[in-house]
Design a protein around this motif. Sequence first.
Motif, PDB file in Angstrom:
ATOM      1  N   LEU A   6      11.109  -4.048   7.357  1.00  0.00           N
ATOM      2  CA  LEU A   6      10.618  -3.194   6.271  1.00  0.00           C
ATOM      3  C   LEU A   6       9.142  -3.438   6.011  1.00  0.00           C
ATOM      4  O   LEU A   6       8.351  -2.513   5.877  1.00  0.00           O
ATOM      5  N   ASN A   7       8.799  -4.721   5.965  1.00  0.00           N
ATOM      6  CA  ASN A   7       7.412  -5.051   5.651  1.00  0.00           C
ATOM      7  C   ASN A   7       6.451  -4.541   6.710  1.00  0.00           C
ATOM      8  O   ASN A   7       5.372  -4.059   6.392  1.00  0.00           O
ATOM      9  N   THR A  10       5.894  -0.969   6.146  1.00  0.00           N
ATOM     10  CA  THR A  10       5.190  -0.582   4.926  1.00  0.00           C
ATOM     11  C   THR A  10       3.690  -0.835   5.017  1.00  0.00           C
ATOM     12  O   THR A  10       2.949  -0.427   4.156  1.00  0.00           O
ATOM     13  N   LEU A  12       1.740   0.537   6.894  1.00  0.00           N
ATOM     14  CA  LEU A  12       1.065   1.817   7.110  1.00  0.00           C
ATOM     15  C   LEU A  12       1.024   2.571   5.793  1.00  0.00           C
ATOM     16  O   LEU A  12       2.056   2.975   5.270  1.00  0.00           O
ATOM     17  N   THR A  13      -0.151   2.751   5.236  1.00  0.00           N
ATOM     18  CA  THR A  13      -0.250   3.426   3.958  1.00  0.00           C
ATOM     19  C   THR A  13      -0.154   4.936   4.161  1.00  0.00           C
ATOM     20  O   THR A  13      -0.783   5.490   5.055  1.00  0.00           O
ATOM     21  N   VAL A  14       0.666   5.542   3.303  1.00  0.00           N
ATOM     22  CA  VAL A  14       0.827   6.993   3.391  1.00  0.00           C
ATOM     23  C   VAL A  14      -0.419   7.675   2.841  1.00  0.00           C
ATOM     24  O   VAL A  14      -0.922   7.303   1.788  1.00  0.00           O
ATOM     25  N   ARG A  15      -0.914   8.663   3.540  1.00  0.00           N
ATOM     26  CA  ARG A  15      -2.029   9.452   2.998  1.00  0.00           C
ATOM     27  C   ARG A  15      -1.605  10.908   2.940  1.00  0.00           C
ATOM     28  O   ARG A  15      -1.138  11.463   3.917  1.00  0.00           O
ATOM     29  N   GLN A  16      -1.804  11.489   1.781  1.00  0.00           N
ATOM     30  CA  GLN A  16      -1.401  12.881   1.642  1.00  0.00           C
ATOM     31  C   GLN A  16      -2.384  13.772   2.386  1.00  0.00           C
ATOM     32  O   GLN A  16      -3.573  13.499   2.423  1.00  0.00           O
ATOM     33  N   LYS A  17      -1.836  14.833   2.997  1.00  0.00           N
ATOM     34  CA  LYS A  17      -2.730  15.805   3.629  1.00  0.00           C
ATOM     35  C   LYS A  17      -3.518  16.520   2.539  1.00  0.00           C
ATOM     36  O   LYS A  17      -3.007  16.745   1.440  1.00  0.00           O
ATOM     37  N   LYS A 388      -8.836  16.370  -7.848  1.00  0.00           N
ATOM     38  CA  LYS A 388      -8.435  15.046  -7.361  1.00  0.00           C
ATOM     39  C   LYS A 388      -8.952  14.818  -5.956  1.00  0.00           C
ATOM     40  O   LYS A 388      -9.314  15.759  -5.268  1.00  0.00           O
TER      41      LYS A 388
END
Lengths: 572, 363
Positions: A6-7, A10, A12-17, A388
């Motif tokens: 899991l670690n 995790t 990999l940080t999610v980036r919003q399109k 934003k």
Amino acid sequence: MIDAVLNSSTSLTVRQKTHWSDRIAHLSLALVALALMVFLAFPLGAILMQSLLGKAGEFAGFSNFITYAQTPALLTSLWNSVWVSIVVTVITLPLAFGFAYAITRSCMSHKSLFRGISLIPLLAPSLLSAISLIYWFGNQGVLKAAMQSVGIAQIYGAPGIVVAECFSVFPHALMILITGLSLADARLYEAAAAMGTTASRKFFTITVPGAKYGLLSAGLVTFTLVMTDFGIPKVIGGNFNVLATDVFKLVIGQQDFAKGSVVALLLLLPAVLTFAVDHYVSKKQTAMLTARAVPHRPVPSRGYDMAMTAFCTVISLLMLAMLGMAIFASFASFWPYNLTPSLRHYVLGMVDGEVGEGFVNSLKMASGTALFGTVLVFFSAYLLEKTKGAGWLRAPVRMLAMLPMAVPGLVLGLGYIFFFNALSNPLNWLYHTTALLTLCTIVHFYTTGHLTAVTALKALDGEFEAVSASLKVPWYKTFWRVTLPICTPALVDIARYFFINAMTTISAVVFLYSPETKVASIAILNLDEAGEIGAAAAMAVMIAGISAVATGVFMLLARLVDRRTQAWRGTR
Amino acid sequence: MTDQPYLQLRNVKKEFGAFTALSHINLEIAKGEFVCFLGPSGCGKTTLLRIIAGLETPTSGSIFQAGNDITRRPPAERDYGIVFQSYALFPNLSVADNVAYGLVNRRVERGAIKNRVTELLKLVGLPGSDAKYPSQLSGGQQQRIALARALATSPGLLLLDEPLSALDALERVRLRQEIRALQQKLGVTTIMVTHDQEEALSLADRIVVMNHGFIEQVGSAMDIYREPASPFVADFVGKVNVLPGSLNGQQLSVGTFSIALPRVPARDSSTQSVKVYLRPEDVLARPVGGGAASFAADDPHVFDAVIEKIEFLGSFCHVRVNTPAFAPHKLTVYLSLNFLTEQSLVVDSPLRLKLLPERLRLF
């Protein structure tokens, strides 16, 4: 084992399109940042650079500062500027406090009239009060003898500067103090009264501590305004030199850019200090008043209200005497020998002095400032507050929007010369144009407009943009259909502020005009230099008149806009 | 319930700097379900809702809606309607323009828009208010308009962020029932964030109880209340008495009181200390020496008590009792006003109480 898996996933940080409409917002914000860099940060940087360069453009380290410190004449100016500013602050602050106290804490009548009169100095360039003083106390002044009998030999020099500055900074100090004094919690006074506290003890234990931030802020603003004002010492200073006139002489007269930039940096110092303290203070101030505070309402008290009325009447009469003398003298045929009214000075100023053209330029510049300044300020504030993403852009843009508050007009104008007059600058063609005068004025008065816009935007529900996005409506449609209509009163306010200040400003534009783009306020200065003080008075009165009319027009506009776009407000 | 969940959260985690707002959130929501996120303020429930809406981006994890990975999609590319606590109605637009706001942008024909607005206003019980401005409506009415606006584009998912918190008590209950009726009628999958347990218990098909960024329990209202999975859930949802006890095999002792439990989770046989969670209504009360109505004398679940304090709350009362068997711990029980009056029970009156062992929870 599972935890390890899991670690690892995790990390990999999610980036919003980024939605295409948000890309437009980010691009716009980047453009705003670029504009503020080019028209604010770079010119200021140019001054810093210049102060470190020698005559031939070589790097000179701090030698300019050392030469400055070794020039007695310049040090005298520094001392003059400082003590005059202190004296004006010491005189103005108690008077303005008394006036503000009368308006916020007494039941005297005609409050709005008093308040209106106290704002008169804002309508004209600051030098109007200097011109008026010359008519009252100058070589041919009506009260010259009375002045000399109290031991002041002549008005030219420090006495004239002090008195004229007191008038011109009064409304600035007053507005800050009124704001400070209106933030009072009635409960504190009720609690004190319940404990049998005397009026004077209430004043010193509740009122003064409550207003102390306002007092501090007003004091600093007064000091800085006097320190950096150019028009008044130019007109009534005589041989009494101050920093502001030094900059002008060094740069325009002697073309000594190195020393000029050193003096400009000295002027920047108190302004930056004021800005820093004010920023700190305003944070404290908001924390002081809770949402549950009950606004303080003064109770009628005959003797006290009468005393307050008398005090405000005296101040107001002095204000009116200042404006009145300028008006009277501007119509006098030949002061002081022939006082029959004529339009001689107006004709002289408008036609012979070519100030007519100056007015056209002034109106062009003021309208441009009001229009483009308002659009720029509001749109930028919207992008900052309501969109934003592009986080790395926001802090610098926010800082650049606040910076003009800390930059005196003279310094900004000087920066513009250094930056835009440089032959290597591709924007060099802007130099001397009305466009650059307009841009400079927008930047000069940017912060107040920005703060007004931010306040208006913060009052809106923070979720409008989220709702729009969920309904798949791009932000600019919501900006156009919702945000802009709701904020029109603030927009009119910002436009009025820009317009009036553009009409009356001297300090920033004095370095930037050409004969073709000279504005009226500068033309007045030139008339005064040529000894045409009557014509100068006439033109200053005309600026005050135009500003007054413009204020009226903007008020009408505000009412019209209110009726058209704010119908939803009062319908509860 | 279809095989595939409509909304699926996998390992969602959210960090704000050093602060972890959500950790390892896994959740599946079926189509047409009404789910409540319940928890104290700061538990991460609103953050989770905003992540589902795309208004916040999770630090890691993924979100699937109707089989599509929507983790990285911006809000405008997701399919949901949202209602906020603050209503967020556009104050300068009429009610009709507010409701039509999302429709206009979809190039829906004008006549169709008008029909849809009329239909929605009827649906939320405010027909004919088209021309009014939001400021002319009450809070509850404004929230109904916000609901109509969110539903106008027929989204697959309805998100409600504490929609009732700004309303007064009466309006809150009324709108709560309407929202539930509307949701069942339309069959729209709905997630509501609330800190009000009563709201969650009365509305939701399933409740997600959250605390400190973790999901404590997911279950129906009855599950959550009767079978709390953790001390936090037992404490947060409803009232509970907590008593220290010890467990040896099936034998539970609290103070001098000892009973055999009907069912015990498999633990090792040695004596261990436990905390006993007992809800105030899970105790039966009889007067002392009440003849036929009294408990059997040899019932091991019965103990004596004396009323120490009565807090009157209308139809029932919170009664604090002193129980010698549990000393020094005191017990709060709910007794109906009728019972207290009939038995003329006052402070210092003696009382016999009976535990319902199957209702006890041990942690």
